[in-house]
Design a protein around this motif. Structure first.
Motif, PDB file in Angstrom:
ATOM      1  N   GLU A 128       0.831  -1.191   0.000  1.00  0.00           N
ATOM      2  CA  GLU A 128       0.000   0.000   0.000  1.00  0.00           C
ATOM      3  C   GLU A 128       0.867   1.242   0.000  1.00  0.00           C
ATOM      4  OE1 GLU A 128      -3.314  -0.089   2.798  1.00  0.00           O
ATOM      5  OE2 GLU A 128      -2.829  -2.168   3.303  1.00  0.00           O
ATOM      6  N   LEU A 129       0.282   2.342  -0.504  1.00  0.00           N
ATOM      7  CA  LEU A 129       0.959   3.631  -0.537  1.00  0.00           C
ATOM      8  C   LEU A 129       0.175   4.640   0.293  1.00  0.00           C
ATOM      9  CD1 LEU A 129       1.934   3.944  -4.306  1.00  0.00           C
ATOM     10  CD2 LEU A 129       3.529   3.728  -2.392  1.00  0.00           C
ATOM     11  N   CYS A 130       0.890   5.354   1.152  1.00  0.00           N
ATOM     12  CA  CYS A 130       0.269   6.432   1.930  1.00  0.00           C
ATOM     13  C   CYS A 130       0.691   7.779   1.353  1.00  0.00           C
ATOM     14  CB  CYS A 130       0.689   6.352   3.397  1.00  0.00           C
ATOM     15  SG  CYS A 130       0.051   7.716   4.405  1.00  0.00           S
ATOM     16  N   ASN A 131      -0.301   8.634   1.108  1.00  0.00           N
ATOM     17  CA  ASN A 131      -0.039  10.006   0.708  1.00  0.00           C
ATOM     18  C   ASN A 131      -0.172  10.878   1.954  1.00  0.00           C
ATOM     19  OD1 ASN A 131      -0.231  12.711  -0.145  1.00  0.00           O
ATOM     20  ND2 ASN A 131      -1.028  12.098  -2.146  1.00  0.00           N
ATOM     21  N   PRO A 132       0.953  11.332   2.544  1.00  0.00           N
ATOM     22  CA  PRO A 132       0.880  12.076   3.807  1.00  0.00           C
ATOM     23  C   PRO A 132       0.155  13.406   3.689  1.00  0.00           C
ATOM     24  CG  PRO A 132       3.117  11.286   3.376  1.00  0.00           C
ATOM     25  CD  PRO A 132       2.340  11.115   2.123  1.00  0.00           C
ATOM     26  N   ILE A 133       0.109  13.971   2.501  1.00  0.00           N
ATOM     27  CA  ILE A 133      -0.551  15.272   2.325  1.00  0.00           C
ATOM     28  C   ILE A 133      -2.058  15.132   2.487  1.00  0.00           C
ATOM     29  CG2 ILE A 133      -0.978  17.171   0.721  1.00  0.00           C
ATOM     30  CD1 ILE A 133       1.778  16.658  -0.458  1.00  0.00           C
ATOM     31  N   THR A 134      -2.619  14.073   1.888  1.00  0.00           N
ATOM     32  CA  THR A 134      -4.062  13.854   1.960  1.00  0.00           C
ATOM     33  C   THR A 134      -4.430  12.851   3.046  1.00  0.00           C
ATOM     34  OG1 THR A 134      -3.930  12.085   0.301  1.00  0.00           O
ATOM     35  CG2 THR A 134      -4.290  14.333  -0.495  1.00  0.00           C
ATOM     36  N   SER A 135      -3.398  12.198   3.647  1.00  0.00           N
ATOM     37  CA  SER A 135      -3.610  11.162   4.665  1.00  0.00           C
ATOM     38  C   SER A 135      -4.533  10.058   4.149  1.00  0.00           C
ATOM     39  CB  SER A 135      -4.185  11.768   5.955  1.00  0.00           C
ATOM     40  OG  SER A 135      -4.203  10.786   6.976  1.00  0.00           O
ATOM     41  N   THR A 136      -4.274   9.636   2.913  1.00  0.00           N
ATOM     42  CA  THR A 136      -5.060   8.567   2.309  1.00  0.00           C
ATOM     43  C   THR A 136      -4.152   7.452   1.841  1.00  0.00           C
ATOM     44  OG1 THR A 136      -4.969   9.679   0.159  1.00  0.00           O
ATOM     45  CG2 THR A 136      -6.904  10.109   1.552  1.00  0.00           C
ATOM     46  N   TRP A 137      -4.724   6.254   1.739  1.00  0.00           N
ATOM     47  CA  TRP A 137      -3.998   5.070   1.286  1.00  0.00           C
ATOM     48  C   TRP A 137      -4.531   4.612  -0.067  1.00  0.00           C
ATOM     49  CZ3 TRP A 137       0.124   2.855   3.808  1.00  0.00           C
ATOM     50  CH2 TRP A 137       0.370   3.297   5.114  1.00  0.00           C
ATOM     51  N   SER A 138      -3.654   4.049  -0.855  1.00  0.00           N
ATOM     52  CA  SER A 138      -4.059   3.457  -2.132  1.00  0.00           C
ATOM     53  C   SER A 138      -3.245   2.183  -2.345  1.00  0.00           C
ATOM     54  CB  SER A 138      -3.819   4.438  -3.290  1.00  0.00           C
ATOM     55  OG  SER A 138      -2.445   4.786  -3.371  1.00  0.00           O
ATOM     56  N   SER A 139      -3.835   1.255  -3.059  1.00  0.00           N
ATOM     57  CA  SER A 139      -3.130   0.003  -3.318  1.00  0.00           C
ATOM     58  C   SER A 139      -2.117   0.213  -4.433  1.00  0.00           C
ATOM     59  CB  SER A 139      -4.119  -1.099  -3.705  1.00  0.00           C
ATOM     60  OG  SER A 139      -4.830  -0.727  -4.868  1.00  0.00           O
ATOM     61  N   THR A 140      -1.083  -0.615  -4.441  1.00  0.00           N
ATOM     62  CA  THR A 140      -0.094  -0.626  -5.509  1.00  0.00           C
ATOM     63  C   THR A 140       0.233  -2.082  -5.792  1.00  0.00           C
ATOM     64  OG1 THR A 140       2.025   0.300  -6.258  1.00  0.00           O
ATOM     65  CG2 THR A 140       1.904  -0.445  -3.967  1.00  0.00           C
ATOM     66  N   GLY A 141       1.108  -2.315  -6.736  1.00  0.00           N
ATOM     67  CA  GLY A 141       1.415  -3.683  -7.121  1.00  0.00           C
ATOM     68  C   GLY A 141       1.853  -4.543  -5.952  1.00  0.00           C
ATOM     69  N   SER A 142       1.416  -5.810  -5.943  1.00  0.00           N
ATOM     70  CA  SER A 142       1.803  -6.743  -4.892  1.00  0.00           C
ATOM     71  C   SER A 142       3.180  -7.331  -5.184  1.00  0.00           C
ATOM     72  CB  SER A 142       0.785  -7.885  -4.784  1.00  0.00           C
ATOM     73  OG  SER A 142      -0.462  -7.400  -4.347  1.00  0.00           O
ATOM     74  N   MET A 143       3.906  -7.659  -4.123  1.00  0.00           N
ATOM     75  CA  MET A 143       5.201  -8.313  -4.296  1.00  0.00           C
ATOM     76  C   MET A 143       5.028  -9.667  -4.996  1.00  0.00           C
ATOM     77  SD  MET A 143       7.296  -7.539  -0.743  1.00  0.00           S
ATOM     78  CE  MET A 143       6.031  -8.292   0.309  1.00  0.00           C
ATOM     79  N   LEU A 144       6.080 -10.150  -5.580  1.00  0.00           N
ATOM     80  CA  LEU A 144       6.032 -11.429  -6.285  1.00  0.00           C
ATOM     81  C   LEU A 144       5.957 -12.598  -5.317  1.00  0.00           C
ATOM     82  CD1 LEU A 144       8.759 -10.651  -8.982  1.00  0.00           C
ATOM     83  CD2 LEU A 144       6.282 -10.336  -9.131  1.00  0.00           C
ATOM     84  N   GLU A 145       6.389 -12.375  -4.064  1.00  0.00           N
ATOM     85  CA  GLU A 145       6.329 -13.403  -3.035  1.00  0.00           C
ATOM     86  C   GLU A 145       5.758 -12.816  -1.748  1.00  0.00           C
ATOM     87  OE1 GLU A 145       9.382 -16.406  -2.639  1.00  0.00           O
ATOM     88  OE2 GLU A 145      10.625 -15.317  -4.080  1.00  0.00           O
ATOM     89  N   THR A 146       5.123 -13.684  -0.940  1.00  0.00           N
ATOM     90  CA  THR A 146       4.678 -13.265   0.385  1.00  0.00           C
ATOM     91  C   THR A 146       5.905 -13.170   1.290  1.00  0.00           C
ATOM     92  OG1 THR A 146       4.285 -15.569   0.994  1.00  0.00           O
ATOM     93  CG2 THR A 146       2.410 -14.318   0.130  1.00  0.00           C
ATOM     94  N   ARG A 147       5.908 -12.173   2.184  1.00  0.00           N
ATOM     95  CA  ARG A 147       7.084 -11.963   3.043  1.00  0.00           C
ATOM     96  C   ARG A 147       6.709 -11.310   4.368  1.00  0.00           C
ATOM     97  NH1 ARG A 147      11.905 -11.921  -0.308  1.00  0.00           N
ATOM     98  NH2 ARG A 147      11.313 -11.829  -2.518  1.00  0.00           N
TER      99      ARG A 147
END
Length: 332
Positions: A141-160
């Motif tokens: 996930e990505l956090c935008n500190p200016i808007t204090s919102t989260w958005s999804s982004t690409g998942s890793m190729l492996e669980t970790r």
């Protein structure tokens, strides 16, 4: 031909001249000492209370943002190893100018033993970790500190989980090792590209590892130290070359350790502090010289450090704090 002036045997060497010369040097030294005393910065090295988080948590992350605030994400609520499900998706923001915490938008997934990395664009990338049923995650996930919102982004190729995340000089993020969903220890590594939000494979470490450290060196390479692997506790260390995407061994630490810290110092060396070695919690520390690729011992902490943090301060000292022993001290 040497151009040094040699003193003649007949040259005046009166004791009076020597006394005047000594007096001048002595007065100069006194003036310099007084100047240093009045111009040197003073660091009190004392602690004071500040605002408390709204939720007690461990195995969370804390990331300094570009505006000076601190973003805390996820973790396990309360004391360690409580009954599930007490894994958090909540987040908080600390404002050091007023010493107050404010609740921030929550992540989509509850997670602990994850990573949080400040990107060059000011956003924070959160990767992996473990959820309420103690499964390793590959979601990010990505956090935008200016808007204090989260958005999804690409998942890793492996669980970790218990992996590392390091911002490289080229703006990409290097992920190394950790556990996967099958509780297998990983040597594989991945690269995140913030421009595309996608992941790609890169060279695997020579040794699988979790609970290790990864530190960006001044030359752009990444130093991975210790951790635990399928062969047991590790003292071995490796270097990642971002230009070639390959790994090579470098000098080993004097002792195997996991859950330790590794901090880049202003002189380019890396300070490794504490951790766990088999059944012992460590207070010993070592210094890595990237020029020679060797380690040497340095002063030990007054108490063991395990699950602690180490933060490089602006005065070139290192603050070690927290962990199972709840100790704080300064390395100079």
């Amino acid at each position: 031909m040497n151009n040094f002036n040699k003193k003649s045997k007949n040259q005046n060497s009166s004791p009076i001249c020597g006394t005047k010369r000594f007096s001048s040097l002595f007065l100069t030294a006194i003036v310099l000492m007084i100047f240093c005393l009045f111009t040197a910065k003073t660091y009190s090295q004392t602690w004071s209370n500040t605002g408390s988080m709204s939720t007690p948590r461990s195995q969370h992350t804390a990331t300094i943002l570009n505006d000076g605030r601190v973003l805390v994400t996820g973790g396990e609520e309360g004391a360690l190893y409580n009954d599930p499900c007490n894994i958090l998706n909540s987040c908080e923001l600390y404002d050091p100018s007023i010493g107050i915490w404010n609740n921030a938008s929550s992540m989509s997934d509850s997670r602990y033993y994850h990573t949080a990395t400040l990107l060059n664009n000011g956003e924070v990338l959160v990767t992996g970790g473990s959820n309420c049923i103690y499964e390793a995650l590959n979601s990010c996930e990505l956090c935008n500190p200016i808007t204090s919102t989260w958005s999804s982004t690409g998942s890793m190729l492996e669980t970790r989980l218990m992996h590392t995340a390091t911002l490289l000089s080229n703006g990409k993020v290097l992920i190394t090792g950790g556990f996967d969903v099958n509780n297998s220890i990983l040597s594989s590594c991945e690269l995140y590209d913030p421009l595309t939000g996608e992941w790609s494979n890169t060279g695997s470490m020579l040794t699988d590892s979790y609970a290790h450290t990864a530190t960006l060196l001044s030359n752009g390479e990444v130093l991975v130290t210790g951790g635990s692997g399928t062969t047991g506790l590790l003292s071995s260390c490796e270097l990642y070359n971002p230009s070639t995407g390959t790994w090579s061994y470098t000098g080993s630490m004097s002792i195997g350790r996991s859950f330790h810290t590794a901090t880049l110092l202003s002189n380019g060396e890396v300070l490794v502090a504490g951790g766990r070695s088999f059944s012992d919690d460590l207070n010993s520390c070592e210094l890595y010289d990237p020029i020679t690729g060797t380690w040497r011992n340095t002063g030990s902490m007054s108490a063991p450090g395990f699950h602690h943090t180490a933060t490089s301060l602006s005065n070139n000292e290192v603050l070690v704090s927290g962990g199972f022993y709840d100790n704080s001290e300064i390395y100079n």
